[in-house]
Design an enzyme around this catalytic site. Structure first.
Site, mmCIF file in Angstrom:
data_model
loop_
_atom_site.group_PDB
_atom_site.id
_atom_site.type_symbol
_atom_site.label_atom_id
_atom_site.label_comp_id
_atom_site.label_asym_id
_atom_site.label_seq_id
_atom_site.Cartn_x
_atom_site.Cartn_y
_atom_site.Cartn_z
ATOM 1 N N GLY A 23 60.756 -103.298 -18.949
ATOM 2 C CA GLY A 23 59.217 -102.519 -20.259
ATOM 3 C C GLY A 23 59.353 -103.854 -21.754
ATOM 4 O O GLY A 23 58.096 -104.295 -22.245
ATOM 5 N N GLU A 42 67.627 -111.569 -25.371
ATOM 6 C CA GLU A 42 68.547 -111.761 -24.220
ATOM 7 C C GLU A 42 69.113 -111.795 -24.275
ATOM 8 O O GLU A 42 69.710 -112.469 -24.758
ATOM 9 C CB GLU A 42 67.316 -111.620 -23.275
ATOM 10 C CG GLU A 42 67.778 -111.945 -21.805
ATOM 11 C CD GLU A 42 67.968 -110.362 -21.496
ATOM 12 O OE1 GLU A 42 69.545 -110.259 -20.755
ATOM 13 O OE2 GLU A 42 67.638 -110.010 -21.535
ATOM 14 N N ALA A 98 65.322 -105.516 -5.836
ATOM 15 C CA ALA A 98 64.985 -105.873 -4.296
ATOM 16 C C ALA A 98 63.141 -105.586 -4.280
ATOM 17 O O ALA A 98 63.059 -105.359 -3.456
ATOM 18 C CB ALA A 98 65.635 -104.132 -3.833
ATOM 19 N N HIS A 480 69.782 -97.190 -10.035
ATOM 20 C CA HIS A 480 68.421 -96.763 -11.119
ATOM 21 C C HIS A 480 68.732 -96.209 -11.995
ATOM 22 O O HIS A 480 68.586 -94.238 -11.958
ATOM 23 C CB HIS A 480 67.671 -96.315 -9.555
ATOM 24 C CG HIS A 480 67.271 -96.835 -9.070
ATOM 25 N ND1 HIS A 480 66.504 -97.234 -7.091
ATOM 26 C CD2 HIS A 480 66.549 -98.862 -8.809
ATOM 27 C CE1 HIS A 480 66.134 -98.126 -6.810
ATOM 28 N NE2 HIS A 480 66.452 -99.345 -7.773
#
Length: 577
Positions: A23, A42, A98, A480
């Site tokens: 995002g 960050e 992944a 997730h």
């Protein structure tokens, strides 16, 4: 932006973006395209391909635990209900994910809330943009774990659900290293060598991480990225330019930051911005807002903050064969195929590079839940009855080479809440953990997953395994985590509106996994990217107030992408070359 801001109000940036994951990267590029002065903050480090660890046993370069001097790309958080793994660094989760980029099913995209965004028909164009930017292509090669996955699916009568994964990896020509994705405007690339190291950090310049697309292009347009920095406070400003908990953010925000790698958090800095986009992932975004809410620094936040947090109903179950079989399941890319053993369950074979056996230390005997006896008691009973199996299941060495690791996801409706409190494992300050939700709790045992894993083990001649955290702590692994700042039509039902704006605050948006409202049943990265593209398309270019009533994807992309804004007969282009 409200034009009553006093002239003496000085902003360091037009927009500050907290976090550089999917995002945040989308926001940085699109807002830079539109003429805004952008800063991306960050907490992790900036990485080059050759700097990533060779295996995940290189803990100082692999794990993100700055208090211990570990400054790697993999965060691990143990909450009450699950063990969370997530990314750290410039590029966020893309460094360690992944590379698997599925579009969710029509059922998900036409669910009640997404229908209010226009449903599948309105949302799919944003997925197309996201797929182009992330370089999505179908996995070109199948490996032994894929054939075994298909054979196992046949025993469940579900072989027709088998498919190759859509991934964000460059598989092209090694003789031509020039940028293959953005007509030369992007960085030079090298093709994948199928080492299986996607989730340890791609050392071969093949993985389409965000620093090679959105962030790279944003920096070319002037965006500034500030790594190794954590936002510790976010306070709205009043009309006189003072931090004011009662203000709505109409006059901007003040952000306080600490260094994540410096002594005692120094240097500590403050920044002021007209607008803020929170993209620090669920733990970062929800954690910061909960902190501001508890400290009464943002008193307008919805009471739904932290609610409806989901894990994709996820678990990870390995099958390990004896080393004498001479198998090598580490070759390939991180995830190569998938099947659906039932309508709610999605299973993918996952791999790490040879020698990357770190997560093997968590592997354990497979122990079912449910029934009269507690799961930990069943675990110890297995240890007594089957000591040889127990020893084999707890051996971490050769884990990556000898194991087919099954990632299981479901679309069933369940959730937890995130709360901020002092915990026994770290009582010195308040930290984020999970608590029971009012709905169905996140499952700690998925019967179909265990059955599928046992069948695969039978076919391949291996042993089924689970994890210590799942069997002893009822906390399955997930990569997730979603929700906590969910989209809704009113603040009584959610934290952000249908345009990703935080209820009660002007010029404050959330664009990361915390905005997602349902278990997608697939890897969420593409959805985060697509919904962030949608949110950014609704922000007018700097200095204008033209609403975005139409969004078009133009093939050719005229230097990456073309937006078309329409307001009745007024058309305005925001293409940046």
């Amino acid at each position: 932006m409200n034009q009553t801001i006093p002239k003496e109000q000085n902003f360091d940036y037009d927009v500050i973006i907290v976090g550089s994951g999917f995002g945040g990267s989308v926001s940085a590029y699109r807002l830079s395209q539109k003429g805004y002065k952008v800063l991306v903050i960050e907490s992790g480090k900036r990485w080059k391909a050759g700097d990533f660890p060779k295996t995940n046993w290189s803990l100082r370069k692999y794990l993100w635990m700055p208090k211990l001097g570990f400054y790697g790309i993999q965060r691990i958080n143990l909450l009450n209900d699950f063990l969370l793994v997530s990314g750290s660094g410039v590029g966020g989760g893309s460094l360690v994910y992944a590379c698997t980029l599925y579009v969710p099913s029509s059922k998900v995209l036409n669910s009640p809330l997404y229908s209010k965004m226009g449903g599948e028909k309105a949302l799919l164009p944003y997925y197309e943009v996201a797929k182009h930017m992330l370089g999505v292509t179908e996995n070109p090669q199948l490996w032994e774990p894929d054939h075994l996955l298909l054979e196992t699916a046949k025993s469940f009568g579900k072989e027709d659900t088998f498919r190759r994964t859509p991934v964000g990896i460059y598989f092209g020509n090694k003789k031509d290293p020039k940028d293959p994705f953005f007509d030369g405007d992007g960085p030079d690339r090298d093709p994948c060598n199928y080492c299986g190291g996607c989730m340890v950090g791609c050392r071969h310049n093949a993985k389409n991480t965000l620093d090679k697309n959105y962030l790279y292009l944003a920096e070319k347009l002037g965006a500034v990225i500030l790594p190794e920095t954590k936002v510790t406070s976010l306070i709205p400003l009043n009309s006189k330019g003072f931090p004011d908990p009662e203000a709505s953010g109409e006059f901007g925000y003040e952000l306080e930051t600490n260094s994540t790698t410096g002594w005692f958090g120094y240097p500590k800095r403050k920044f002021r911005s007209e607008q803020v986009v929170l993209s620090a992932g669920v733990m970062g975004t929800v954690g910061l807002l909960l902190k501001m809410q508890q400290e009464n620094k943002m008193i307008r936040l919805s009471e739904k903050l932290g609610d409806t947090v989901r894990t994709n109903s996820e678990t990870v179950l390995p099958v390990t064969v004896p080393s004498s079989n001479n198998a090598d399941y580490s070759r390939g890319i991180a995830i190569t195929s998938s099947v659906h053993p039932d309508e709610n369950t999605h299973i993918e074979p996952v791999r790490y590079s040879k020698g990357s056996d770190f997560f093997g230390v968590l592997a354990s005997v497979m122990t079912d839940g449910g029934g009269k006896f507690p799961r930990p008691l069943k675990f110890f009973w297995t240890m007594i009855r089957h000591p040889l199996y127990f020893l084999k299941a707890h051996n971490p060495f050769g884990f990556a080479k000898n194991s087919i690791i099954l990632l299981v996801m479901q679309t069933v409706d369940n959730s937890v809440r995130l709360v901020r409190k002092r915990r026994f494992i770290w009582p010195f300050q308040r930290t984020i953990t999970s608590a029971l939700s009012t709905g169905e709790p996140t499952p700690t045992y998925i019967p179909i997953a265990n059955a599928f894993t046992r069948k695969l083990a039978e076919i391949v001649g291996g042993i089924p395994r689970s994890s210590l955290n799942e069997t002893l702590l009822s906390a399955p692994v997930t990569g997730h985590i979603m929700g906590g700042c969910i989209v809704a039509e009113t603040p009584e039902k959610g934290v952000i509106d249908l345009e990703n704006k935080v209820f009660g605050y002007e010029n404050l948006r959330v664009c990361d996994a915390s905005m997602l409202t349902v278990n997608l049943g697939v890897n969420p990265s593409l959805t985060i990217t697509a919904l962030s593209e949608r949110a950014m398309s609704l922000i007018p270019p700097k200095g204008t107030s033209v609403p975005y009533l139409k969004f078009e994807v133009k093939r050719g992309f005229d230097k990456i992408i073309s937006f078309k804004l329409t307001k009745r007969l007024v058309k305005k282009s925001t293409r940046v070359k």
